[in-house]
Design an enzyme around this catalytic site. Structure first.
Site, PDB file in Angstrom:
ATOM      1  N   GLU A 225       0.825  -1.212   0.000  1.00 23.31           N
ATOM      2  CA  GLU A 225       0.000   0.000   0.000  1.00 23.31           C
ATOM      3  C   GLU A 225       0.863   1.268   0.000  1.00 23.31           C
ATOM      4  OE1 GLU A 225      -2.717  -0.678   3.323  1.00 23.31           O
ATOM      5  OE2 GLU A 225      -4.085  -1.691   1.953  1.00 23.31           O
TER       6      GLU A 225
ATOM      7  N   ASP B  80      -8.372  -9.128   4.148  1.00 27.95           N
ATOM      8  CA  ASP B  80      -8.069  -8.024   5.063  1.00 27.95           C
ATOM      9  C   ASP B  80      -9.101  -7.906   6.174  1.00 27.95           C
ATOM     10  OD1 ASP B  80      -6.937  -5.833   6.163  1.00 27.95           O
ATOM     11  OD2 ASP B  80      -7.528  -4.413   4.630  1.00 27.95           O
TER      12      ASP B  80
ATOM     13  N   GLU C 189     -12.393  -2.267  12.085  1.00 27.19           N
ATOM     14  CA  GLU C 189     -12.351  -1.526  10.828  1.00 27.19           C
ATOM     15  C   GLU C 189     -13.491  -1.926   9.888  1.00 27.19           C
ATOM     16  OE1 GLU C 189      -8.654  -1.962   8.687  1.00 27.19           O
ATOM     17  OE2 GLU C 189      -9.468  -1.027   6.879  1.00 27.19           O
TER      18      GLU C 189
HETATM   19  C1  GCV Z   1      -2.373   0.417   8.395  1.00 31.00           C
HETATM   20  C2  GCV Z   1      -5.929  -2.184   5.555  1.00 31.00           C
HETATM   21  C3  GCV Z   1      -6.346  -0.928   6.256  1.00 31.00           C
HETATM   22  C4  GCV Z   1      -5.197   0.059   6.330  1.00 31.00           C
HETATM   23  C5  GCV Z   1      -4.027  -0.624   7.024  1.00 31.00           C
HETATM   24  C6  GCV Z   1      -3.655  -1.866   6.207  1.00 31.00           C
HETATM   25  C7  GCV Z   1      -2.544  -2.642   6.850  1.00 31.00           C
HETATM   26  O1  GCV Z   1      -5.704  -1.940   4.207  1.00 31.00           O
HETATM   27  O2  GCV Z   1      -7.432  -0.379   5.588  1.00 31.00           O
HETATM   28  O3  GCV Z   1      -5.631   1.170   7.068  1.00 31.00           O
HETATM   29  O4  GCV Z   1      -2.928   0.243   7.114  1.00 31.00           O
HETATM   30  O5  GCV Z   1      -4.778  -2.710   6.149  1.00 31.00           O
HETATM   31  O6  GCV Z   1      -2.856  -3.603   7.544  1.00 31.00           O
HETATM   32  O7  GCV Z   1      -1.404  -2.307   6.655  1.00 31.00           O
END
Ligand code: GCV
Length: 734
Positions: free
Chosen positions: A329, A403, A431
């Site tokens: 990411e 995720d 989340e």
């Molecule tokens: C910290 C998901 C979440 C992100 C998070 C990522 C990760 O994509 O939406 O906010 O980033 O996981 O675990 O690195």
């Protein structure tokens, strides 16, 4: 932030009469405790599960003969913490002062410590047992010594004794018999860590309970007393690590200025056995060190990290290590320089090894190529490096391959890398599960993952065995939970969110604990011991996960949430920058049917599982229906095991989820007489939101999927509250 309920007594150097210092301090604590007993306590949830209000009278009568005095000889920050906790806990629970003494004076003494801190314990001849229990394990035993009946809480190490003290308090809080104790406990996992996705500006990524607990601008001079209560709460569960900053890391955390602040936090946590970890930004040598590259094979880069790590240990002698999100990411990593994940992790590990630190390398890595299946990405990226990581590297793998969805099958990397130390990453913060608005008991979700059989070494090769090291004999073991804590007075936003922090800690200690036991303990310690209320609350907790799956993503659906914030449904969303951030990528609804084909006719991600698992998931006759649409694209008229069509079954699951939220509200209302009004009303308000959201989920998903299925809603499913156009026009407020 306000002061805690559990302020330690002020330190005094005066040695009054014959009373030794520890006992004197503890007596002062008692005076403070009882002098302030008349001040009404707000039932705002701050005390978590560490509530020491008087037990029922009959229990007190029995316990009073078993617990008459507290003998915690010795002086150290941890022994002081044990003494204070036990004095406060026992005195509070028994409704009258239980004194601390330096030596046993009467029957009913509770003696706590190690063979080094207590001569009584040293004389018990428990060396072998304590050795077997390791540095964090403990023994609690009722014994006779010099014709006195005592309870001994012993460990080889002070942190183990602290864990034993909390265990003992839990026994009292949950009304267990204390007459003939014989308990031996040790943690099954070595690293039991909370990962905080806290940013340096005080915000928290995916945090729903206020701001970060770490006040960077006030540190290191001012340390919020609340941090001690945070450490106490963790120690009460055996959580022994805390990663302070977001995995989307800011390199400044490694600057000397910030390390001083981190050291102040570490000093506060140390007496409670909680070590500090930091998320390291892979490009820190460029960002902080002004090097031209962060290439892990560049000698200058390796030297920079070595120097930085040496500096960290100057500030924080028991620093745990680095957590790293690399090439994921948008984060920098070794792939940026055409190096491998192993190259990156091993370079950092080499710097940490002389100090005993570890690298926790995250497996949450996914690429995007045309036709790519995100669920297969982490395995493809990491599995080839099995056996290539240094001895002080752990690979941290999310529970499922996408995720932190409401439900996922277990990640195929569990059982897929026998020569790598794999650690489980769970998400405590909700989340994708309704933030701090929805009641969902996550130990149920984690239990499902831990019990999943990978078949890596034949039947019984569960995820729990993979991570506890019993399958492959890995030396370092661990589990991390993305924290749900914040500056909200009740820590977790929703009072029931505390159950997930608690449950994570309990499973980290023993990944084989039953969710029901965790739910019952937590309920009794946190809310009520009422004989009718406890089973009712436990039942709500245990049902909640399935209910949330039902109204969000039943039958293996996943990632239907709004883009970005992930609250509420957006099944039609197709405008996110990456394909695999869009719900349509995951549900693949069309006129023929619904679901992601991950069999040989589709992405074949199933091939990453061991054979019997792969075959079971691949065959429609044996694939568990809870994963049906995760692995298969199925026609709307596909016959489910109930005899209903897929469409009807789907609709009834959504309805079932909504029905549960109504039932939960009713049951919670009925519990009003046994729950304090403040917390009762706060939870009742959250349950209203949860019902509203469940309806929103049901209606918007069914209306949208109906545009493909073109079938009517079955009997038993309510008519949608709004039209699809209305749901499209507005997303669920949070
Ligand atoms: C910290 C998901 C979440 C992100 C998070 C990522 C990760 O994509 O939406 O906010 O980033 O996981 O675990 O690195």
């Amino acid at each position: 932030m306000s002061r805690s309920f559990w302020e330690e007594p002020m330190n005094s150097h005066a040695n009054r009469s014959s009373m030794a210092l520890p006992a004197f301090i503890a007596r002062l604590a008692l005076i403070v405790l009882f002098a302030t007993a008349t001040i009404a306590k707000a039932e705002d949830g701050y005390r978590l599960w560490l509530r020491y209000d008087p037990l029922p009278t009959r229990t007190i009568e029995i316990y009073q003969t078993r617990v008459t005095e507290l003998v915690v000889p010795g002086n150290s920050a941890t022994l002081d913490a044990i003494r204070t906790e036990l004095v406060n806990g026992c005195s509070g629970l028994l409704g009258s002062p239980v004194p601390a003494r330096d030596h046993v004076e009467r029957d009913g003494a509770v003696v706590v410590g190690t063979p080094r801190s207590s001569t009584l314990i040293a004389g018990l001849n428990w060396q072998r047992e304590l050795m077997d229990l390791g540095p964090e394990g403990f023994r609690i035993r009722s014994i006779k010594s010099s014709r006195r009946s005592l309870i001994v809480i012993a460990s080889n190490n002070e942190t183990g004794a602290l864990y034993g003290a909390f265990h003992f308090l839990r026994l009292m809080q949950t009304l267990q018999p204390l007459g003939n104790l014989d308990v031996m406990e040790k943690p099954l996992l070595k690293l039991r860590v909370l990962d905080h996705w806290d940013n340096l500006d005080g915000s928290i990524e995916r945090g729903y309970a206020g701001r970060s607990l770490w006040d960077w601008s006030a540190l290191p001079e001012k340390v919020d007393p609340r941090l001690r209560d945070y450490a106490r709460a963790n120690a009460s569960l055996g959580i022994n690590g805390s990663t302070l900053n977001n995995v989307n890391a800011d390199a400044r955390i490694l600057s000397a200025d910030y390390l001083r602040k981190v050291a102040a936090i570490g000093d506060t946590f140390r007496p409670y056995g909680v070590r500090v970890y930091l998320s390291a930004r892979f490009s820190a040598p460029i960002d902080l060190g002004r090097l031209k590259t962060a290439d892990p094979l560049d000698p200058e880069v390796a030297a920079w990290w070595k120097k930085k790590v040496d500096e960290i240990y100057q500030f924080i002698p028991d620093f745990g290590g680095f957590l790293v999100k690399a090439n994921s990411e948008g984060q920098p990593g070794p792939r940026t320089y055409n190096r491998t994940h192993a190259d990156g992790a091993n370079m950092l590990a080499a710097a940490l090894a002389p100090h005993g630190g570890v690298v926790i390398w995250r497996a949450f890595v996914y690429d995007m190529r045309p036709g790519y299946d995100r669920a297969a990405a982490a395995y493809d990226n990491l599995q080839p490096f099995d056996g290539k990581f240094r001895a002080n590297v752990l690979l941290q793998v999310k529970n499922g391959p996408v995720d932190f969805q409401p439900r996922e099958p277990f990640h195929p990397l569990f059982g897929g890398m026998p020569k790598t130390q794999i650690m489980l990453e769970a998400q405590i913060t909700q989340e994708y599960l309704g933030f701090a608005n929805h009641l969902v008991f996550l130990p149920q979700l984690w239990r499902e993952v831990l019990d999943s059989d990978t078949y890596a070494r034949g039947r019984g090769s569960t995820v729990s065995k993979v991570i506890s090291g019993s399958l492959y004999g890995q030396r370092l073991t661990g589990i991390a939970g993305v924290a749900n804590t914040g500056s909200d007075r009740n820590w977790t936003g929703h009072h029931f969110g505390q159950a997930n922090w608690y449950g994570f800690g309990r499973l980290a200690w023993n990944p084989d604990l039953a969710a029901r036991q965790i739910a019952a303990e937590w309920t009794k310690m946190t809310f009520t011991r009422d004989a009718r209320a406890v089973p009712a609350i436990v039942q709500l907790l245990l049902e909640s996960h399935e209910a949330v799956v039902d109204y969000m993503t039943p039958l293996g659906l996943h990632h239907l949430m709004c883009g970005g914030h992930h609250y509420g449904p957006a099944p039609l969303l197709n405008t996110e920058a990456r394909d695999d951030w869009n719900p349509v990528y995951y549900h693949r609804a069309n006129e023929q049917g619904l679901g992601f084909d991950r069999t040989q006719t589709g992405s074949n991600a199933l091939s990453q599982y061991h054979k019997p698992v792969r075959d079971r998931f691949a065959d429609l006759d044996t694939c568990p229906e809870k994963f049906l649409l995760w692995f298969h694209h199925v026609s709307w008229d596909y016959r489910m095991r109930s005899g209903r069509t897929l469409w009807n079954e789907l609709a009834l699951h959504y309805q079932g989820g909504v029905d549960w939220t109504r039932k939960a509200r009713q049951e919670w209302t009925a519990l009003a007489p046994v729950i304090d009004p403040e917390r009762h009303s706060a939870v009742a308000k959250k349950l209203i939101i949860q019902e509203r959201d469940a309806i929103w989920w049901r209606d918007s998903c069914l209306l949208y999927f109906q545009t493909f299925s073109k079938r009517p809603l079955p009997e038993g499913v309510e008519k949608p509250a709004r039209t699809l156009e209305e749901y499209k026009a507005k997303s669920l407020p949070w």
